[in-house]
Design a protein around this motif. Structure first.
Motif, PDB file in Angstrom:
ATOM      1  N   ILE A  63      50.006 -22.327  10.971  1.00 45.57           N
ATOM      2  CA  ILE A  63      49.808 -20.966  10.472  1.00 45.57           C
ATOM      3  C   ILE A  63      48.604 -20.392  11.205  1.00 45.57           C
ATOM      4  CG2 ILE A  63      49.288 -19.547   8.447  1.00 45.57           C
ATOM      5  CD1 ILE A  63      50.475 -21.901   6.779  1.00 45.57           C
ATOM      6  N   GLN A  64      48.756 -19.198  11.767  1.00 40.46           N
ATOM      7  CA  GLN A  64      47.692 -18.599  12.567  1.00 40.46           C
ATOM      8  C   GLN A  64      47.417 -17.189  12.081  1.00 40.46           C
ATOM      9  OE1 GLN A  64      50.242 -19.395  15.770  1.00 40.46           O
ATOM     10  NE2 GLN A  64      48.865 -20.841  16.769  1.00 40.46           N
ATOM     11  N   ALA A  65      46.168 -16.807  12.174  1.00 38.97           N
ATOM     12  CA  ALA A  65      45.789 -15.498  11.641  1.00 38.97           C
ATOM     13  C   ALA A  65      44.811 -14.809  12.575  1.00 38.97           C
ATOM     14  CB  ALA A  65      45.169 -15.657  10.260  1.00 38.97           C
ATOM     15  N   ASP A  66      44.917 -13.487  12.619  1.00 35.04           N
ATOM     16  CA  ASP A  66      43.934 -12.643  13.290  1.00 35.04           C
ATOM     17  C   ASP A  66      43.314 -11.746  12.233  1.00 35.04           C
ATOM     18  OD1 ASP A  66      44.395 -13.535  15.874  1.00 35.04           O
ATOM     19  OD2 ASP A  66      46.031 -12.106  16.214  1.00 35.04           O
ATOM     20  N   LEU A  67      42.012 -11.593  12.309  1.00 36.96           N
ATOM     21  CA  LEU A  67      41.349 -10.669  11.398  1.00 36.96           C
ATOM     22  C   LEU A  67      41.242  -9.304  12.060  1.00 36.96           C
ATOM     23  CD1 LEU A  67      38.491 -12.969  10.062  1.00 36.96           C
ATOM     24  CD2 LEU A  67      40.784 -12.600   9.128  1.00 36.96           C
ATOM     25  N   GLY A  68      41.306  -8.296  11.227  1.00 37.59           N
ATOM     26  CA  GLY A  68      41.210  -6.942  11.751  1.00 37.59           C
ATOM     27  C   GLY A  68      39.774  -6.600  12.107  1.00 37.59           C
ATOM     28  N   ALA A  69      39.625  -5.642  12.994  1.00 39.18           N
ATOM     29  CA  ALA A  69      38.283  -5.245  13.427  1.00 39.18           C
ATOM     30  C   ALA A  69      37.620  -4.436  12.317  1.00 39.18           C
ATOM     31  CB  ALA A  69      38.388  -4.416  14.699  1.00 39.18           C
ATOM     32  N   GLY A 108      45.689 -13.747  23.259  1.00 31.47           N
ATOM     33  CA  GLY A 108      44.565 -14.676  23.242  1.00 31.47           C
ATOM     34  C   GLY A 108      44.563 -15.556  22.013  1.00 31.47           C
ATOM     35  N   GLY A 109      43.392 -16.206  21.811  1.00 37.25           N
ATOM     36  CA  GLY A 109      43.295 -17.143  20.711  1.00 37.25           C
ATOM     37  C   GLY A 109      43.305 -16.447  19.360  1.00 37.25           C
ATOM     38  N   PHE A 110      43.640 -17.213  18.351  1.00 40.23           N
ATOM     39  CA  PHE A 110      43.676 -16.680  17.007  1.00 40.23           C
ATOM     40  C   PHE A 110      42.305 -16.840  16.356  1.00 40.23           C
ATOM     41  CE2 PHE A 110      48.045 -17.702  18.007  1.00 40.23           C
ATOM     42  CZ  PHE A 110      48.741 -16.608  17.507  1.00 40.23           C
ATOM     43  N   ASP A 111      42.031 -16.007  15.388  1.00 37.06           N
ATOM     44  CA  ASP A 111      40.766 -16.121  14.664  1.00 37.06           C
ATOM     45  C   ASP A 111      40.762 -17.346  13.763  1.00 37.06           C
ATOM     46  OD1 ASP A 111      39.756 -13.892  15.842  1.00 37.06           O
ATOM     47  OD2 ASP A 111      40.385 -12.522  14.251  1.00 37.06           O
ATOM     48  N   GLY A 112      41.907 -17.707  13.260  1.00 38.44           N
ATOM     49  CA  GLY A 112      41.989 -18.879  12.395  1.00 38.44           C
ATOM     50  C   GLY A 112      43.311 -19.590  12.581  1.00 38.44           C
ATOM     51  N   THR A 113      43.278 -20.895  12.472  1.00 35.82           N
ATOM     52  CA  THR A 113      44.484 -21.693  12.636  1.00 35.82           C
ATOM     53  C   THR A 113      44.479 -22.815  11.595  1.00 35.82           C
ATOM     54  OG1 THR A 113      44.510 -21.281  15.017  1.00 35.82           O
ATOM     55  CG2 THR A 113      45.837 -23.135  14.224  1.00 35.82           C
ATOM     56  N   VAL A 114      45.607 -22.986  10.947  1.00 32.42           N
ATOM     57  CA  VAL A 114      45.779 -24.125  10.051  1.00 32.42           C
ATOM     58  C   VAL A 114      47.076 -24.808  10.455  1.00 32.42           C
ATOM     59  CG1 VAL A 114      46.188 -24.893   7.677  1.00 32.42           C
ATOM     60  CG2 VAL A 114      44.536 -23.081   8.123  1.00 32.42           C
ATOM     61  N   ALA A 115      46.993 -26.098  10.661  1.00 30.24           N
ATOM     62  CA  ALA A 115      48.208 -26.859  10.997  1.00 30.24           C
ATOM     63  C   ALA A 115      48.392 -27.944   9.949  1.00 30.24           C
ATOM     64  CB  ALA A 115      48.085 -27.483  12.388  1.00 30.24           C
ATOM     65  N   VAL A 116      49.636 -28.092   9.533  1.00 28.80           N
ATOM     66  CA  VAL A 116      49.973 -29.106   8.533  1.00 28.80           C
ATOM     67  C   VAL A 116      50.926 -30.089   9.191  1.00 28.80           C
ATOM     68  CG1 VAL A 116      50.929 -29.511   6.239  1.00 28.80           C
ATOM     69  CG2 VAL A 116      49.736 -27.370   6.730  1.00 28.80           C
ATOM     70  N   ALA A 148      40.930 -24.496  11.821  1.00 27.78           N
ATOM     71  CA  ALA A 148      39.967 -24.066  12.841  1.00 27.78           C
ATOM     72  C   ALA A 148      39.702 -22.585  12.684  1.00 27.78           C
ATOM     73  CB  ALA A 148      40.524 -24.358  14.232  1.00 27.78           C
ATOM     74  N   VAL A 149      38.411 -22.229  12.847  1.00 25.08           N
ATOM     75  CA  VAL A 149      38.052 -20.810  12.874  1.00 25.08           C
ATOM     76  C   VAL A 149      37.351 -20.533  14.196  1.00 25.08           C
ATOM     77  CG1 VAL A 149      37.939 -20.343  10.421  1.00 25.08           C
ATOM     78  CG2 VAL A 149      35.986 -21.379  11.540  1.00 25.08           C
ATOM     79  N   ASN A 150      37.740 -19.466  14.795  1.00 25.93           N
ATOM     80  CA  ASN A 150      37.171 -19.072  16.077  1.00 25.93           C
ATOM     81  C   ASN A 150      35.889 -18.273  15.850  1.00 25.93           C
ATOM     82  OD1 ASN A 150      36.928 -17.136  18.513  1.00 25.93           O
ATOM     83  ND2 ASN A 150      38.394 -18.704  19.197  1.00 25.93           N
ATOM     84  N   GLU A 151      34.937 -18.413  16.782  1.00 29.14           N
ATOM     85  CA  GLU A 151      33.668 -17.687  16.654  1.00 29.14           C
ATOM     86  C   GLU A 151      33.892 -16.184  16.562  1.00 29.14           C
ATOM     87  OE1 GLU A 151      32.074 -19.293  20.178  1.00 29.14           O
ATOM     88  OE2 GLU A 151      33.097 -17.892  21.516  1.00 29.14           O
ATOM     89  N   ALA A 152      34.924 -15.705  17.240  1.00 27.39           N
ATOM     90  CA  ALA A 152      35.204 -14.263  17.185  1.00 27.39           C
ATOM     91  C   ALA A 152      35.580 -13.864  15.767  1.00 27.39           C
ATOM     92  CB  ALA A 152      36.332 -13.917  18.156  1.00 27.39           C
ATOM     93  N   GLY A 153      36.342 -14.722  15.089  1.00 23.64           N
ATOM     94  CA  GLY A 153      36.734 -14.431  13.716  1.00 23.64           C
ATOM     95  C   GLY A 153      35.530 -14.409  12.798  1.00 23.64           C
ATOM     96  N   ILE A 154      34.644 -15.386  12.971  1.00 21.00           N
ATOM     97  CA  ILE A 154      33.453 -15.418  12.116  1.00 21.00           C
ATOM     98  C   ILE A 154      32.586 -14.179  12.357  1.00 21.00           C
ATOM     99  CG2 ILE A 154      31.300 -16.658  11.688  1.00 21.00           C
ATOM    100  CD1 ILE A 154      32.803 -19.243  12.157  1.00 21.00           C
ATOM    101  N   ASN A 155      32.437 -13.819  13.615  1.00 18.89           N
ATOM    102  CA  ASN A 155      31.614 -12.645  13.927  1.00 18.89           C
ATOM    103  C   ASN A 155      32.235 -11.362  13.373  1.00 18.89           C
ATOM    104  OD1 ASN A 155      29.654 -14.185  15.190  1.00 18.89           O
ATOM    105  ND2 ASN A 155      30.658 -14.079  17.195  1.00 18.89           N
ATOM    106  N   ARG A 156      33.578 -11.341  13.320  1.00 22.11           N
ATOM    107  CA  ARG A 156      34.235 -10.181  12.696  1.00 22.11           C
ATOM    108  C   ARG A 156      33.899 -10.128  11.207  1.00 22.11           C
ATOM    109  NH1 ARG A 156      38.513 -11.498  16.160  1.00 22.11           N
ATOM    110  NH2 ARG A 156      38.880  -9.880  17.699  1.00 22.11           N
TER     111      ARG A 156
END
Lengths: 280, 609
Positions: free
Chosen positions: B603-609, B302-310, B12-20
């Motif tokens: 696995i969860q990730a936040d992208l930097g601003a 808050g929510g993560f920019d990206g999430t991968v679950a296995v 999953a990718v969050n809209e905030a991550g894509i906009n970043r």
């Protein structure tokens, strides 16, 4: 890796108290103090000599040894080679070729190398010995005094002959000076569940009437000690080797049909039969 | 409910991550979003909209715009043209339920399983003042300027861009509503599907409709296909260990929507099949040693920019592939005085179970250690076996000691006397269990110099790294049994070694020595001091004294993680490659986390601003 077994000891089937070697040795007691000359003869010709000093008992804090082992085979192995017939040498060398023991101490003569027939002669010297000439047979003591003397060809009361017979079989025992005869049987070793330890040595007395006892049954690797009431020269020769049960089995096997190889019997066997069924 | 309740892998990718990501791309590759005539190359301040470029773009002399020919004045046969610019000033995405921007009434509100795109375009024309136009030579009937149609050198005269005093600029807000679908079997693509488009505040309606029509065509035929996420179904060789084949989870059998546009995220559900590894490739140069990282805590809530679950099932499948490629070889030796031992082993792993646990650990249990080779060699100094040496004359005092002994001869005076080897691989039963905890670490590259920016570090091959490791909490090797058969092998080998050693002797001499020795194995047992239990002794010597089992455990721990990251990637990660002199677009990863519960590994990730 190898077993460092002295082949001489394995192959030796004849023993002569005049020329102790391998697992045989002659022990002589030096009763009197003084200077002696040890000579080694082959066919009555001296081929090596050593000085021996027998000291009065314990004159010094550092007492000399009570006994010495003289291994002519090893001594000759270490000594510089000499020309045939050459005896004596540089004084420094003589110094190194000297044994010292206390009076009533012992010298054990043997050879760890195959020396063939030889004899050992030890004579007490009244003064420092001059360079000796080749010997010719036995020497006679001056009239009226008989200085101490040892001759391996004639063992006497002060001497002991010891031997360990390791080759199983029947041996002929002979005292070549008295003509006495005897028989020695060495048993074949038995491999048991416990390590085998040979029993203590058998003592045989050499008397005017012969060997006592004259029939000796030895266990494998059991020693014999000969003690002397009369001048003796002991000779032991293997007559009937005993090659043990394995040899007997080989001989027997040769005479009989081949023994089929032993295979364990299967507990169960499944076999596909021609009609397609299984048979257990 | 677990994220992977109905699939093997969830992403999953969050809209905030894509906009970043979009913002990073616009700052680092401005020429992709800004077009204009050459005049603006040297004077970006004249553009309709100021460009917020990354400092590295300027430092490295990257252009801010893509130069396009000026707009020709119709009827001048290309003799006259006007400066122009067109800029994408803003672009953002909003997934259902729609909370990033407001849609125009014509499109809104945003429905379920929809995404909205907002783009702000600005454009302008350099309109010359009348006095300048009045001084321009007119074009004749043939569309040329008489007398000056060629340069003094005889070349065709270049287009004259008519100077202007100020740009006439305007901005348009474009909104679109789209869905997403997976299409293009067998190699599916994730593709956006346009449902609606609206340009705000253009009159008359005919003009608006025409422009919207044109924009739709551009989006449908050019932009959206390029934005398709390629190859949802693909087979990828994973570090030479296995092939992972990913296919979208079936709709509606497995999941109601795939992809799903909900909860401000784009979600993709994928099934995983593990296959044999691809053909091996020749080994390249050895990889540099991994960097040493540290755990970096998350800096935002808050929510993560990206999430991968296995899913646990997928983790299990990957573990089995990893396990099946584990091999262990080792040889060593040691001396223990009267004996020495050497060994050479080769082993692999089979079986076992894997369990994901709620305490953020993964428990691997009862893997069978299969000893393909377990060859143990002994060198033994057997005590001397002597004959003769009986006492000829005892001492006067003490009389139990001997003054003179008869000559003696001894066997087994070497060290070692015998050497033999046992192949006991088939007789050793052992199992390996491990508890591991996945962890992420951030490693600052020690080769990175002070003052370097991320592009400098990347060019120098010294980027920082994010690492996904598996931290071995415990690794246990249980040796349950060295079968009794090993004892028989041992006795036979000892016997054979002694037979071989005594081989040159006549039978009677062999028998004499064996008689004096007693049972050889007893002699050896005495030398080795193993009492009645060879198996336990052997296990102790191999495992403790020679450290074999520790080596194995270390090898397993290293293999399944510890020193080698399972996954390692650069930070910032490259989003767009360099093109010519244009710098690559790099996206900083602010945080990478991993966690395990009984259902899955996430696995969860936040992208930097």
């Amino acid at each position: 890796m190898q077993v460092s077994f002295n082949r001489l000891f394995l192959e030796q089937t004849s023993f002569d108290s005049s020329a102790p070697s391998g697992l045989a040795a002659v022990l002589h007691t030096f009763a009197e103090a003084g200077q002696y000359m040890l000579k080694f003869l082959r066919d009555d010709i001296e081929f090596d000599r050593y000085a021996m000093t027998v000291l009065e008992e314990a004159p010094r804090p550092e007492a000399p040894p009570t006994h010495v082992r003289v291994d002519i085979g090893r001594l000759r192995e270490r000594a510089p080679k000499r020309q045939a017939g050459e005896v004596g040498g540089h004084p420094a060398e003589e110094q190194a070729r000297e044994f010292t023991i206390v009076a009533k101490g012992f010298a054990l003569f043997t050879s760890s190398r195959k020396e063939g027939s030889y004899a050992i002669l030890a004579e007490k010297m009244e003064k420092r010995a001059e360079p000796m000439r080749p010997e010719s047979g036995k020497q006679k003591a001056p009239a009226g005094s008989r200085p101490e003397r040892f001759d391996s060809r004639t063992l006497e009361a002060a001497d002991v002959f010891a031997v360990t017979l390791i080759r199983p079989g029947g041996y002929a025992l002979t005292n070549s000076l008295t003509g006495a005869r005897g028989k020695i049987t060495v048993a074949y070793p038995t491999i048991g569940k416990e390590p085998y330890r040979p029993p203590g040595p058998v003592t045989v007395h050499c008397t005017a009437k012969g060997f006592v006892p004259d029939t000796i049954d030895l266990q494998a690797a059991q020693g014999i000690i000969f003690r002397f009431a009369v001048p003796s020269r002991i000779q032991i020769d293997l007559v009937t080797p005993n090659d043990g049960p394995r040899k007997m089995l080989q001989l027997k096997t040769r005479r009989t049909a081949p023994v089929p190889e032993l295979r364990p019997r299967p507990i169960a066997r499944w076999r596909k039969t021609p009609d397609g069924g299984d048979a257990g | 409910m677990a994220l992977t309740a109905n699939c093997d892998i969830y992403a999953a990718v969050n809209e905030a991550g894509i906009n970043r990501v979009v913002r990073h791309a616009m700052r680092q590759r401005p020429s992709l979003f800004n077009y204009g005539s050459a005049t603006f190359l040297g004077h970006p301040e004249l553009l309709c909209r100021e460009i917020d470029a990354h400092p590295v773009v300027l430092a490295r002399g990257n252009p801010l715009i893509t130069v396009e020919p000026p707009i020709p004045v119709v009827g001048t046969n290309g003799m006259y043209a006007l400066d122009f610019c067109a800029q994408l000033g803003k672009a953002e995405v909003d997934f259902s339920s729609g909370n990033v921007f407001a849609l125009p009434p014509e499109l809104g509100p945003l429905g379920a399983q929809r995404l909205a795109l907002h783009a702000m375009f600005c454009a302008g024309l350099g309109c010359p003042p009348d006095d300048v136009v009045g001084k321009l030579p007119p074009v004749n009937d043939k569309g040329i300027i008489p007398g000056i149609e060629r340069t003094p050198a005889g070349l065709p005269r270049p287009t004259t861009v008519i100077p202007y005093q100020m740009m006439n600029c305007f901005c348009l807000d474009l909104f679109t509503v789209a869905g997403a679908t997976i299409t293009g079997a067998p190699n599916q693509h994730l593709l956006a599907k346009l449902f609606g488009l609206e340009l705000v505040d253009i009159k008359p309606d005919g003009l608006e409709n025409s422009i919207e029509c044109y924009a739709k065509l551009v989006l449908k035929l050019a932009v959206l296909p390029k934005l398709a996420v390629p190859a949802i179904k693909f087979a990828q060789g994973v570090t030479g260990l296995f092939t992972a084949t990913l296919t979208p989870s079936a709709v509606p059998a497995r999941v109601p929507n795939n992809p799903a546009l909900e909860d401000d995220e784009l979600k993709v559900f994928v099934d995983l099949a593990i296959g044999p590894p691809p053909a091996p490739v020749p080994p390249g140069p050895p990889a540099p040693p991994p960097l040493t990282g540290v755990v970096r805590p998350r800096a935002r809530a808050g929510g993560f920019d990206g999430t991968v679950a296995v899913s646990a099932k997928a983790v299990r499948a990957m573990f089995e592939a990893l396990r099946d490629h584990f091999t262990f070889t080792k040889s060593d030796s040691a001396s223990f005085g009267p004996f020495s031992i050497s060994y050479s082993v080769a082993a692999h792993l089979e079986g076992g179970t894997i369990e994901l646990r709620n305490d953020n650990t993964i428990r691997v249990q009862e893997m069978d250690v299969k000893w393909d080779t377990l060859r143990v060699c002994f060198g033994i100094d057997i005590p001397d076996i002597c004959v003769g040496g009986f006492c000829l004359l005892p001492k006067l005092w003490p009389p139990w000691e001997c003054a003179v002994e008869a000559p003696t001869t001894c066997a087994f005076t070497d060290n070692p006397d015998i050497a033999f080897c046992l192949d006991i691989g088939g007789f050793v039963t052992s199992e390996l269990s491990a508890t591991v905890s996945p962890v992420t670490k951030y490693a600052v590259n020690p080769g990175r110099m002070a003052g370097w920016n991320d592009w400098d570090a990347r060019d120098a091959g010294a980027p920082n790294k994010w690492q996904l490791l598996v931290d071995p909490v415990t690794v246990d090797l249980d040796v349950f049994d060295i079968a009794d058969m090993a004892g028989d092998l041992f006795e036979n080998a000892v016997d054979a070694a002694v037979d071989d050693l005594l081989g040159f002797l006549p039978d009677w001499a062999k028998d004499l020595i064996r008689s004096l020795m007693g049972p050889v194995v007893d002699v050896v047992r005495g030398v080795l001091d193993f009492g009645d239990d060879l198996e336990e002794w052997l296990s102790d010597k191999l495992g403790v004294s020679l450290g074999l089992f520790n080596f194995l455990i270390t090898a397993v721990a290293d293999y399944f993680a510890a020193q080698k990251p399972l996954v390692e990637f650069d930070d910032p990660v490259q989003f767009m490659p360099p093109e010519g002199t244009l710098i690559p677009v790099l996206i900083p990863v602010e945080y990478l986390g991993v966690g395990v519960d009984a259902d899955e590994m996430t696995i969860q990730a936040d992208l930097g601003a």
